[in-house]
Design a protein around this motif. Structure first.
Motif, PDB file in Angstrom:
ATOM      1  N   LEU A   1      67.144  45.771 -42.991  1.00  0.00           N
ATOM      2  CA  LEU A   1      66.039  45.829 -42.051  1.00  0.00           C
ATOM      3  C   LEU A   1      64.833  45.300 -42.826  1.00  0.00           C
ATOM      4  N   CYS A   2      64.852  46.053 -43.858  1.00  0.00           N
ATOM      5  CA  CYS A   2      63.879  45.884 -44.908  1.00  0.00           C
ATOM      6  C   CYS A   2      63.701  44.353 -45.383  1.00  0.00           C
ATOM      7  N   GLU A   3      64.841  43.630 -45.692  1.00  0.00           N
ATOM      8  CA  GLU A   3      64.839  42.455 -46.230  1.00  0.00           C
ATOM      9  C   GLU A   3      64.509  41.522 -44.783  1.00  0.00           C
ATOM     10  N   LYS A   4      64.757  41.980 -43.759  1.00  0.00           N
ATOM     11  CA  LYS A   4      64.392  41.134 -42.815  1.00  0.00           C
ATOM     12  C   LYS A   4      62.818  41.006 -42.413  1.00  0.00           C
ATOM     13  N   LYS A   5      62.390  42.284 -42.508  1.00  0.00           N
ATOM     14  CA  LYS A   5      60.948  42.425 -42.077  1.00  0.00           C
ATOM     15  C   LYS A   5      59.944  41.778 -43.281  1.00  0.00           C
ATOM     16  N   LEU A   6      60.501  41.831 -44.583  1.00  0.00           N
ATOM     17  CA  LEU A   6      59.518  41.273 -45.726  1.00  0.00           C
ATOM     18  C   LEU A   6      59.935  39.658 -45.870  1.00  0.00           C
ATOM     19  N   ALA A   7      60.930  39.242 -45.120  1.00  0.00           N
ATOM     20  CA  ALA A   7      61.435  37.847 -45.162  1.00  0.00           C
ATOM     21  C   ALA A   7      60.147  36.798 -44.459  1.00  0.00           C
ATOM     22  N   LYS A   8      59.311  37.582 -43.680  1.00  0.00           N
ATOM     23  CA  LYS A   8      58.351  36.755 -43.273  1.00  0.00           C
ATOM     24  C   LYS A   8      57.010  36.669 -43.877  1.00  0.00           C
ATOM     25  N   PHE A   9      56.884  37.463 -45.293  1.00  0.00           N
ATOM     26  CA  PHE A   9      56.146  37.254 -46.075  1.00  0.00           C
ATOM     27  C   PHE A   9      56.362  36.238 -47.475  1.00  0.00           C
ATOM     28  N   GLN A  10      57.757  35.747 -47.430  1.00  0.00           N
ATOM     29  CA  GLN A  10      58.353  35.012 -48.159  1.00  0.00           C
ATOM     30  C   GLN A  10      57.747  33.488 -48.271  1.00  0.00           C
ATOM     31  N   LYS A  11      57.047  33.066 -47.048  1.00  0.00           N
ATOM     32  CA  LYS A  11      56.093  31.809 -47.054  1.00  0.00           C
ATOM     33  C   LYS A  11      55.000  32.105 -47.771  1.00  0.00           C
ATOM     34  N   ILE A  12      54.289  32.987 -47.991  1.00  0.00           N
ATOM     35  CA  ILE A  12      53.197  33.394 -48.730  1.00  0.00           C
ATOM     36  C   ILE A  12      53.528  33.485 -50.201  1.00  0.00           C
ATOM     37  N   PHE A  13      54.365  34.287 -50.502  1.00  0.00           N
ATOM     38  CA  PHE A  13      54.443  34.306 -52.112  1.00  0.00           C
ATOM     39  C   PHE A  13      55.573  33.235 -52.714  1.00  0.00           C
ATOM     40  N   SER A  14      55.537  33.389 -53.799  1.00  0.00           N
ATOM     41  CA  SER A  14      56.399  32.519 -54.689  1.00  0.00           C
ATOM     42  C   SER A  14      57.705  33.110 -55.004  1.00  0.00           C
ATOM     43  N   GLU A  15      58.770  32.359 -55.176  1.00  0.00           N
ATOM     44  CA  GLU A  15      59.809  32.768 -55.385  1.00  0.00           C
ATOM     45  C   GLU A  15      60.435  33.977 -56.574  1.00  0.00           C
TER      46      GLU A  15
END
Length: 176
Positions: free
Chosen positions: A19-33
């Motif tokens: 659940l944590c990974e799913k919710k934080l995934a929406k912020f991956q567009k903002i941050f670098s790898e």
């Protein structure tokens, strides 16, 4: 985004991590790898605190919330992080020049508050090398929430501050 989990006085189940990974995934567009997210879950008197800290290219976003259930606390923390990012969209866009378009898709314009001008007062203070304990004493005597000082042990500028749970924190500089 690399996510690390820390559990204090509680066992984290795999479904919470997912659940944590799913919710934080929406912020991956903002941050670098190379972005690093730290999720700390603490159980204290039947209340669960979830703290999420995301670090990327010198930017740090942090949110914390306490609820009866860790999933509810996680929902609140993700909302807080989203608000922080919307509020700072303009400043973030400048730092993330290549990802500005992705950022605009993630955070639509109608949700954005107008960028505010900061009213900044400048104050000069004499700083002398003192121990951490002496800095805490001076902060308490001044009845402030934080105190800037030069650490006598390390010769670097540090900050001590009062935390919510009546403890103290120490900020030390680190190069990255």
């Amino acid at each position: 985004m690399k996510i690390t989990y820390t559990a204090r006085k509680v066992n984290l189940k795999d479904n919470f991590k997912e659940l944590c990974e799913k919710k934080l995934a929406k912020f991956q567009k903002i941050f670098s790898e190379d972005a690093e997210a730290s999720v700390v879950v603490t159980l204290y008197k039947n209340r669960q605190t979830v703290e999420v800290t995301v670090k990327d290219n010198g930017m740090v976003f942090r949110a914390e919330d306490t609820q009866d259930e860790m999933n509810d606390a996680l929902d609140k923390v993700v909302d807080i992080l989203g608000r922080q990012m919307r509020k700072n969209k303009t400043r973030l866009a400048r730092r993330l020049r290549d990802n500005t378009a992705d950022f605009a898709v993630l955070l639509p314009e109608e949700d954005i508050e107008d960028e505010q001008e900061f009213d900044i007062r400048t104050k000069t203070i004499p700083i002398k090398p003192v121990s951490v304990e002496e800095a805490i004493l001076q902060m308490n005597m001044l009845d402030h929430d934080f105190f800037v000082f030069i650490n006598a042990d390390t010769d670097e500028t540090n900050v001590v501050y009062k935390r919510k749970n009546n403890t103290y924190g120490l900020l030390e500089p680190e190069e990255y």
